[in-house]
Design a protein around this motif. Structure first.
Motif, mmCIF file in Angstrom:
data_model
loop_
_atom_site.group_PDB
_atom_site.id
_atom_site.type_symbol
_atom_site.label_atom_id
_atom_site.label_comp_id
_atom_site.label_asym_id
_atom_site.label_seq_id
_atom_site.Cartn_x
_atom_site.Cartn_y
_atom_site.Cartn_z
ATOM 1 N N GLY A 148 0.845 -1.277 0.027
ATOM 2 C CA GLY A 148 -0.123 -0.071 -0.229
ATOM 3 C C GLY A 148 0.856 1.263 -0.113
ATOM 4 N N ASP A 149 0.136 2.372 0.334
ATOM 5 C CA ASP A 149 0.711 3.670 0.222
ATOM 6 C C ASP A 149 1.763 3.784 1.509
ATOM 7 O OD1 ASP A 149 -0.563 4.225 -2.024
ATOM 8 O OD2 ASP A 149 -2.021 5.564 -1.290
ATOM 9 N N PHE A 150 2.802 4.338 1.095
ATOM 10 C CA PHE A 150 3.829 4.682 2.418
ATOM 11 C C PHE A 150 4.024 3.610 3.564
ATOM 12 C CE2 PHE A 150 5.773 6.901 6.032
ATOM 13 C CZ PHE A 150 6.428 7.925 5.667
ATOM 14 N N PRO A 151 4.341 2.139 2.911
ATOM 15 C CA PRO A 151 4.767 1.248 3.918
ATOM 16 C C PRO A 151 5.871 1.777 4.868
ATOM 17 C CG PRO A 151 5.854 0.945 1.563
ATOM 18 C CD PRO A 151 5.075 2.065 1.581
ATOM 19 N N SER A 152 5.809 1.428 6.105
ATOM 20 C CA SER A 152 6.529 1.861 7.115
ATOM 21 C C SER A 152 6.996 0.605 7.881
ATOM 22 C CB SER A 152 5.994 2.954 8.007
ATOM 23 O OG SER A 152 4.647 2.699 8.566
ATOM 24 N N GLY A 153 6.209 0.311 9.070
ATOM 25 C CA GLY A 153 6.540 -0.835 9.943
ATOM 26 C C GLY A 153 6.396 -1.992 9.163
ATOM 27 N N ILE A 154 7.167 -2.829 9.573
ATOM 28 C CA ILE A 154 7.257 -4.278 9.166
ATOM 29 C C ILE A 154 7.658 -5.159 10.207
ATOM 30 C CG2 ILE A 154 9.660 -4.132 8.240
ATOM 31 C CD1 ILE A 154 8.617 -5.967 5.824
ATOM 32 N N VAL A 155 6.919 -6.534 10.372
ATOM 33 C CA VAL A 155 7.306 -7.455 11.172
ATOM 34 C C VAL A 155 7.200 -8.823 10.619
ATOM 35 C CG1 VAL A 155 5.187 -7.630 12.369
ATOM 36 C CG2 VAL A 155 7.073 -7.986 13.823
ATOM 37 N N ALA A 156 7.838 -9.812 11.375
ATOM 38 C CA ALA A 156 7.764 -11.155 10.780
ATOM 39 C C ALA A 156 7.425 -11.964 11.774
ATOM 40 C CB ALA A 156 8.956 -11.833 10.205
ATOM 41 N N THR A 157 6.677 -12.853 11.692
ATOM 42 C CA THR A 157 6.512 -13.953 12.920
ATOM 43 C C THR A 157 7.466 -14.682 13.284
ATOM 44 O OG1 THR A 157 5.802 -15.541 11.185
ATOM 45 C CG2 THR A 157 4.031 -14.405 12.001
ATOM 46 N N VAL A 158 7.589 -15.452 14.374
ATOM 47 C CA VAL A 158 8.683 -16.141 14.911
ATOM 48 C C VAL A 158 9.000 -17.068 13.918
ATOM 49 C CG1 VAL A 158 9.541 -17.481 16.857
ATOM 50 C CG2 VAL A 158 8.208 -15.411 17.354
ATOM 51 N N LYS A 159 8.175 -17.748 13.307
ATOM 52 C CA LYS A 159 8.389 -18.921 12.637
ATOM 53 C C LYS A 159 8.877 -18.230 11.090
ATOM 54 C CE LYS A 159 5.129 -22.245 14.574
ATOM 55 N NZ LYS A 159 3.948 -23.037 14.268
ATOM 56 N N GLY A 160 8.578 -17.209 10.853
ATOM 57 C CA GLY A 160 9.079 -16.485 9.495
ATOM 58 C C GLY A 160 7.885 -16.922 8.438
ATOM 59 N N ASP A 161 6.745 -17.507 8.717
ATOM 60 C CA ASP A 161 5.657 -17.831 7.661
ATOM 61 C C ASP A 161 4.925 -16.854 7.286
ATOM 62 O OD1 ASP A 161 4.505 -17.681 10.274
ATOM 63 O OD2 ASP A 161 3.246 -19.406 9.985
ATOM 64 N N ARG A 162 4.892 -15.486 7.898
ATOM 65 C CA ARG A 162 4.207 -14.458 7.606
ATOM 66 C C ARG A 162 4.961 -13.218 7.831
ATOM 67 N NH1 ARG A 162 1.607 -16.948 4.589
ATOM 68 N NH2 ARG A 162 -0.507 -17.356 4.301
ATOM 69 N N VAL A 163 4.751 -12.196 7.035
ATOM 70 C CA VAL A 163 5.274 -11.059 7.111
ATOM 71 C C VAL A 163 4.360 -9.884 7.142
ATOM 72 C CG1 VAL A 163 6.967 -9.331 6.455
ATOM 73 C CG2 VAL A 163 7.590 -11.496 6.288
ATOM 74 N N LEU A 184 1.482 2.431 11.978
ATOM 75 C CA LEU A 184 2.887 2.604 11.679
ATOM 76 C C LEU A 184 3.589 1.501 12.388
ATOM 77 C CD1 LEU A 184 4.685 4.736 10.720
ATOM 78 C CD2 LEU A 184 4.786 6.114 12.766
ATOM 79 N N GLY A 185 3.843 1.598 13.646
ATOM 80 C CA GLY A 185 4.633 0.276 14.242
ATOM 81 C C GLY A 185 3.896 -0.952 14.351
ATOM 82 N N LEU A 186 4.523 -2.255 14.325
ATOM 83 C CA LEU A 186 3.901 -3.559 14.294
ATOM 84 C C LEU A 186 4.524 -4.298 15.247
ATOM 85 C CD1 LEU A 186 3.044 -4.195 10.442
ATOM 86 C CD2 LEU A 186 1.665 -3.172 12.264
ATOM 87 N N GLY A 187 4.060 -5.105 16.142
ATOM 88 C CA GLY A 187 4.305 -6.163 16.874
ATOM 89 C C GLY A 187 3.721 -7.410 16.594
#
Length: 368
Positions: free
Chosen positions: A231-246, A277-280
């Protein structure tokens, strides 16, 4: 930050014409170092428009840390570090006791923070001094400063702790730092205005590009191997512990993109909040937490459906999100309140509000 880039008010309020946004975005590169400080704070324009549309919920009243119930089961070593972009410091907090520990001087305009997997260090991106500070978590002292690219916005470690990725907002690249030698070993190009980084167990890294509305995938050898439109102006990003989703926060379009890292495609887009904005993410991957900077709240999202389960009022202009190792606390920085909110996600309420330095943005919690 968004006021500097020319984004208008969210959700139906007044927006700048597309041409004006484009002109402002093109002027990013020639802004002076003093003007870049404006980039490191969030949009007062967004907040003003939100306030005009509806009265903002006041942040919870601060309570003495001694009255907070201990976060049972956590050793004393678990510490939260907050980057205070307006005061050139990092505030540290005891996660179990929910109280301040100390303040560490870092570089100028610190924004992003990342914690080493073994808990030994945290890494602070200093946007106005083009560097990353290494803080040793036992002494809480800055033990190294590594020069990187222009205006680094975030610093995030690889899953094995051998490297740190600094997203250089001003130079459209990423500085890969070897944590043993504390030297930059690679500088791959990414998209325009790289904002934040997430890393996966296989050694790959994903970088949000605010200026080109996509995510760059870097291979474990640091080569750009894919660009994923979001989407527009992507900022925060986080991945699951397993790494199966971002998950990616699209601040400009009020949505979150869910990415399958195997196919490198967006598998869902959820319209949530005004300006996430920020993700966890919870350790089990079932809950996503998003700082809605346009509504002064933390969103609790069901990752199975993308539905918002609850909306917790916090302070003004929430920015960064960090989840405690056991998942029973969520910490949120409030940039325009100079505070951090500690939230019990099961009760969906603020337990305690703690003072930080000026303009807190990024946050990371040492894993042990």
């Amino acid at each position: 930050m968004l006021r500097f880039l020319g984004f208008g008010c969210p959700d139906g309020a007044r927006r700048l014409p597309a041409a004006a946004v484009s002109r402002r975005r093109s002027r990013i590169r020639i802004r002076t170092r003093a003007r870049i400080r404006l980039m490191l704070g969030f949009a007062l324009a967004v907040m003003a428009c939100t306030a005009a549309a509806a009265p903002a919920a006041p942040p919870p009243s601060p309570r003495p840390a001694s009255k907070a119930e201990p976060d049972k089961g956590f050793p004393m070593r678990i510490v939260a570090y907050v980057a205070n972009s307006g005061s050139g410091t990092a505030s540290s907090f005891d996660v179990r006791l929910e109280r301040p520990v100390t303040t560490t001087t870092v570089g100028s305009g610190p924004t992003g923070v990342g914690a080493a997997p073994d808990g030994s260090h945290v890494y602070v991106a200093n946007g106005l001094s083009d560097s990353v500070t290494f803080i040793e978590t036992t002494s809480h002292k800055a033990v190294a400063t590594v020069p990187v690219g222009s205006y680094p916005f975030s610093a995030f470690p690889s899953r094995d702790g051998s490297q740190v990725f600094a997203a250089n907002w001003g130079s459209d690249n990423v500085s890969v730092i070897d944590t043993a030698s504390r030297k930059v070993i690679a500088t791959p190009a990414v998209g325009e205005l790289p904002h934040s980084v997430a890393t996966l167990p296989d050694g790959t890294a994903l970088v949000t590009n605010s200026g080109t509305n996509n995510v760059t995938v870097l291979s474990k050898t640091h080569e750009p191997v894919a660009q994923i439109p979001v989407g527009d102006f992507p900022s925060g990003i986080v991945a699951t512990v397993k790494g199966d989703r971002v998950y990616v926060a699209n601040t400009g379009s009020g949505s979150i993109s869910a990415i399958d890292p195997v196919t490198r495609k967006v598998v869902a887009t959820w319209p949530v909040g005004k300006a996430p904005l920020g993700l966890g993410v919870s350790p089990d991957g079932r809950r996503l937490y998003a700082a809605d900077s346009g509504a002064d709240s933390l969103l609790v999202i069901d990752t199975a459906t993308g539905g918002v389960l609850s909306q917790v009022p916090v302070g003004k202009t929430p920015q960064g999100v960090a989840v405690s190792p056991g998942g029973n606390r969520v910490w949120v920085t409030n940039e325009d309140s100079d505070t951090v909110s500690v939230i019990d996600p099961t009760l969906t309420k603020v337990r305690v509000t703690l003072r930080t330095g000026h303009n807190p943005e990024g946050i990371a919690i040492s894993p042990r």
